[in-house]
Design a protein around this motif. Sequence first.
Motif, mmCIF file in Angstrom:
data_model
loop_
_atom_site.group_PDB
_atom_site.id
_atom_site.type_symbol
_atom_site.label_atom_id
_atom_site.label_comp_id
_atom_site.label_asym_id
_atom_site.label_seq_id
_atom_site.Cartn_x
_atom_site.Cartn_y
_atom_site.Cartn_z
ATOM 1 N N UNK A 1 0.847 -1.183 0.000
ATOM 2 C CA UNK A 1 0.000 0.000 0.000
ATOM 3 C C UNK A 1 0.890 1.243 0.000
ATOM 4 N N UNK A 2 0.506 2.244 -0.777
ATOM 5 C CA UNK A 2 1.310 3.464 -0.863
ATOM 6 C C UNK A 2 1.502 4.107 0.504
ATOM 7 N N UNK A 3 0.439 4.131 1.301
ATOM 8 C CA UNK A 3 0.529 4.772 2.618
ATOM 9 C C UNK A 3 1.486 4.025 3.538
ATOM 10 N N UNK A 4 1.564 2.693 3.370
ATOM 11 C CA UNK A 4 2.493 1.909 4.191
ATOM 12 C C UNK A 4 3.930 2.275 3.846
ATOM 13 N N UNK A 5 4.230 2.377 2.552
ATOM 14 C CA UNK A 5 5.581 2.748 2.128
ATOM 15 C C UNK A 5 5.928 4.145 2.644
ATOM 16 N N UNK A 6 4.990 5.080 2.481
ATOM 17 C CA UNK A 6 5.242 6.444 2.949
ATOM 18 C C UNK A 6 5.538 6.474 4.444
ATOM 19 N N UNK A 7 4.734 5.730 5.207
ATOM 20 C CA UNK A 7 4.907 5.735 6.661
ATOM 21 C C UNK A 7 6.218 5.051 7.070
ATOM 22 N N UNK A 8 6.540 3.937 6.431
ATOM 23 C CA UNK A 8 7.779 3.243 6.778
ATOM 24 C C UNK A 8 8.994 4.123 6.475
ATOM 25 N N UNK B 1 11.477 5.579 9.419
ATOM 26 C CA UNK B 1 12.884 5.172 9.428
ATOM 27 C C UNK B 1 13.807 6.374 9.332
ATOM 28 N N UNK B 2 13.492 7.306 8.422
ATOM 29 C CA UNK B 2 14.327 8.499 8.285
ATOM 30 C C UNK B 2 14.302 9.310 9.577
#
Length: 646
Positions: free
Chosen positions: A115-122, A126-127
Amino acid sequence: MEDLFGRKYKVLIVDDSDTNRAILAEILREEYDIIEADSGEGAFKVLQQEQGEISLVLLDVMMPGMDGFEVLERMNRLGIMEDVPVIMISAESSPGFITKAYDFGAADYVSRPFESTVVQRRVKNTITLYAKQRRLVDIVANQIYEKEKNSNLMISILSHIVEFRNGESGSHVIHINIITELLLKQLMRKTKKYDLSQTDIRLISTASSLHDIGKIAIPDEILNKPGRFTPKEYEIMKTHSEIGASMLKNLTDYQDEPLMKASYEICRWHHERYDGKGYPDGLKGDEIPISAQIVSIADVYDALTSERCYKKAYSHEKAIEMICGGECGAFNPLILECLLDISGDLQKELQSNTSGIKNKLEIREVTDEILNNNDLSASGQMLQQLELERAKADFFESELSGITFTFQSSPPVLTLSESGAERLGVSRVISDPLESPEIKKLSDETLNRLLEAVSHAASSDPAVNMSGSILADGRMTDCDIRCKTLWMSSEQPNFIGVSGVIFLKDTPAEETHNKNNKEDISAKEINGMDFTLLNQVGINSDSAVERFMGNANLYAKMLRKFLDDSTFAKLTAAVAEGSGQEALEASHTLKGVCGNLSIESLFTLFSDQVAIMREGRWDDAYAMMTEITEKYNKVTEALRTWLDMQ
């Protein structure tokens, strides 16, 4: 997302598939500066060009040439991963692959389709965590630097007093410090025999400044005599090592300090010799502490190459020859090798470095060592946060519907999904949630039962499942709560938080069925686009558009990218040539692409083909190409027709 200077963080996307890179770039472009590499080798070129500028790497696992694990291994070997976190993204979701990624140092692992939102949140999490850790390291490094500067100042003042009485140049202490550090670093590279750390090198180098402090008690007429000593005078001069050690030993309040221990060893034994013919105690071989052995050679070298009231200075080359030839006493053969190793750099370092204070890069090395050894409580807290994020990643992989939440125990913070916070009518991030009126208004009774259930969970049985009711959308609503307690891995696991999902029961059954099982792919219009044609060839447009944050135009753009992708041609060619590994890599890439684009008819076929190839059943895998090609042509023909209509 910006750093302290208002610049966007830079994210490097490493994937051999143009489509996969394009999807990730589109998801992240608004918040980050995106740099792409199509191979592991290309990734290292970028990392070299952008030294210190890359904030995070999104890394595919299966790539031709250097695969993702080889990239991780090399980044570890070069020390890059200490500052640049890596999130692995792959269509490979087997536990073995995920565990291997974490073992190699990956900060997180995301499986395709995602999911796009999962990638954005991860990526954001992390950063943010690594940025906080870098700021922590910088703060500690600056504190150590200031402390080091002050300590060196006081030691230098004291040692220069001794030098002033001795008629030596003010550079002697600085030279001893530099030579000691160079020898110790080379010894650490050469052998593990002496178990030296960066902290040890820092301590011994600093303590070396006090090697001749006992000379302060030697009479001037002996200390500054221009000619040879008489036997009696020589015996008096030799007492400076014992006097210096005695002076330090009388500082009873500081005997347990590592710097004091190193200073004592150096003061007392820096005139000992490896063959036992030194003084004051006639120690032999490794009976002499390594600190004293190193300073002994450093002291002799600087004495030879410096002008004294009783002699002219020898050249660098002559001094090295005399020391290695045994003209100045016997020394540890291993340290003599180190002296020869650094001989080329020694003169340059002594000429260019006029300060005994270590630079901030060296201090940073010491700081990293302290943090890696968990000597600071803040470091432990950072490790806890990283462990929390990693545990969340595993749990949320399959739990993407409902209202997701995460509770971190120290400091107590509750974080809700954006849509969940909106439905509950509360803030997304709530500090000290157990005391928050926002949370208490949702349902005191359900909250108390949940807390009770969590308190009885254990690391060996972390799951908590219960039903209750909660205030959502302005009314009390029945719900199911599924969550997992999170624990810090150690001999005695420590509770660090909870991750969970709240499923509200007021969702219409038909809608739930369609959302969770994805069985209804009937014609629907989304953002003004009719997806009927795509649904007919096995493309789940509802799921895909949702995955792309509800942006149908972005989804259409990625479908165009898929049509331009050459990976299927690579697969066909590899199968025709019987190149198994290349065919596996291409099929695996297509599996990930089709998963992300919700081309379910092809995703299923490529998944089966990859599984068969991994079993070594190459003939069966190649035989599937007829069915795969027929379905691929049907799908791409429908895509071209549909895209022409938009």
